[in-house]
Design an enzyme around this catalytic site. Sequence first.
Site, mmCIF file in Angstrom:
data_model
loop_
_atom_site.group_PDB
_atom_site.id
_atom_site.type_symbol
_atom_site.label_atom_id
_atom_site.label_comp_id
_atom_site.label_asym_id
_atom_site.label_seq_id
_atom_site.Cartn_x
_atom_site.Cartn_y
_atom_site.Cartn_z
ATOM 1 N N GLU A 1 42.112 36.460 29.953
ATOM 2 C CA GLU A 1 42.394 35.927 31.589
ATOM 3 C C GLU A 1 41.620 36.822 32.771
ATOM 4 O O GLU A 1 40.560 37.438 33.481
ATOM 5 C CB GLU A 1 42.867 35.192 32.417
ATOM 6 C CG GLU A 1 43.208 34.670 33.413
ATOM 7 C CD GLU A 1 42.378 33.691 33.909
ATOM 8 O OE1 GLU A 1 40.423 33.409 33.305
ATOM 9 O OE2 GLU A 1 42.260 32.350 33.729
ATOM 10 N N THR B 1 36.388 34.656 42.072
ATOM 11 C CA THR B 1 38.584 34.816 41.777
ATOM 12 C C THR B 1 38.494 35.923 42.480
ATOM 13 O O THR B 1 40.092 35.453 43.325
ATOM 14 C CB THR B 1 38.513 34.309 40.304
ATOM 15 O OG1 THR B 1 37.804 33.134 40.011
ATOM 16 C CG2 THR B 1 39.936 33.982 40.856
HETATM 17 N N1 HSE Z 1 45.847 30.193 40.301
HETATM 18 C C1 HSE Z 1 44.117 30.935 40.194
HETATM 19 C C2 HSE Z 1 44.085 30.903 41.588
HETATM 20 C C3 HSE Z 1 43.331 29.828 39.519
HETATM 21 O O1 HSE Z 1 43.793 30.280 42.241
HETATM 22 O O2 HSE Z 1 43.292 32.056 42.138
HETATM 23 C C4 HSE Z 1 42.132 30.512 39.327
HETATM 24 O O3 HSE Z 1 41.339 29.721 39.352
#
Ligand code: HSE
Length: 312
Positions: free
Chosen positions: A131, A187
């Site tokens: 990830e 992200t």
């Molecule tokens: N927890 C992560 C975020 C998930 O919100 O950045 C990303 O898929």
Amino acid sequence: MRSVEVSAPATIANLGPGYDLMGMALDSPKDFLRVSLIKSANDEIEVKGIGGDTISAEPDQNSSMVAARAVLRRAGANGYGLKMHLRKGVPPRMGMGSSGASAAAGAFAANVLLNEPLDEIEVLECAMEGEKAACGSAHADNVAPALLGGITVILNYEPIKVTKLRPLAGVEVVEATPELEIAQEKTRLAREVLPASVMLGTVVSQMSSFALLLIGIMKNDPKMAGEGISSDRIVEPARAKLIPGFQEVKRAAMEAGAYGCSISGAGPSVFAIVPQGAGIRVGERMVESFSAAGIRAKFSLHKISEEGAKVV
Ligand code: HSE
């Protein structure tokens, strides 16, 4: 040469106030990964399927390969090479845990090929490395449900500790996906807009939202869980501005009968938990609402699934 084919599901992370902690596995779509252990020093991966052409096939940047390589390293099997064929079913950068599904599949497959030398937590840690290679952060709220299925809660990061909860019964999940230009580094960018610190009053309010979410799930009370999902005080307000029409889409979902609605993972999709049978009505309202904001969108219906990564 030993080979295995595995699948890992799409997931929705955060579930509103559970940023980096909560996530749930969906029944569809899935990534499919075929892995062979070979006697060569070179790792190779071919990526096909939905958005496959936008995913790096460089072994040190691909989440499946990095996760699988982490398993080999931990298991002391570094001498082998890996040959992979990844068929993407989970669309990249939409907020459905695409890199998480690929990472979970990679770690899971490598562990199966080596006759399972690592336990569940070690496999999870390897998936988190995958990830991180794909999106710059080793959050576990997508890889945990993609590996284990159901709804997962990260109880601690150092050391990593996770628990799995039963899916809410009698609900459908609506995923409304806008057609937006999405940056490759989505992200990371969506994490950069988050506040570095918040006021104590906001923390108190967020804790009550998280309690509603967690206890609602544990009591199988979708209304309570939905109230929690809808009341994220920290992450959703910061990210909402990245999704044109978000507030209207959320309002439309709630007016059409959703239990709860928020941003799906890091976005841009918006998800809603709705009573069984209400999915189409809610999805249509959400799409109309995006369209009123000048954004084309589509919706899909899902179930929360007990199933995580598995051999196919
Ligand atoms: N927890 C992560 C975020 C998930 O919100 O950045 C990303 O898929």
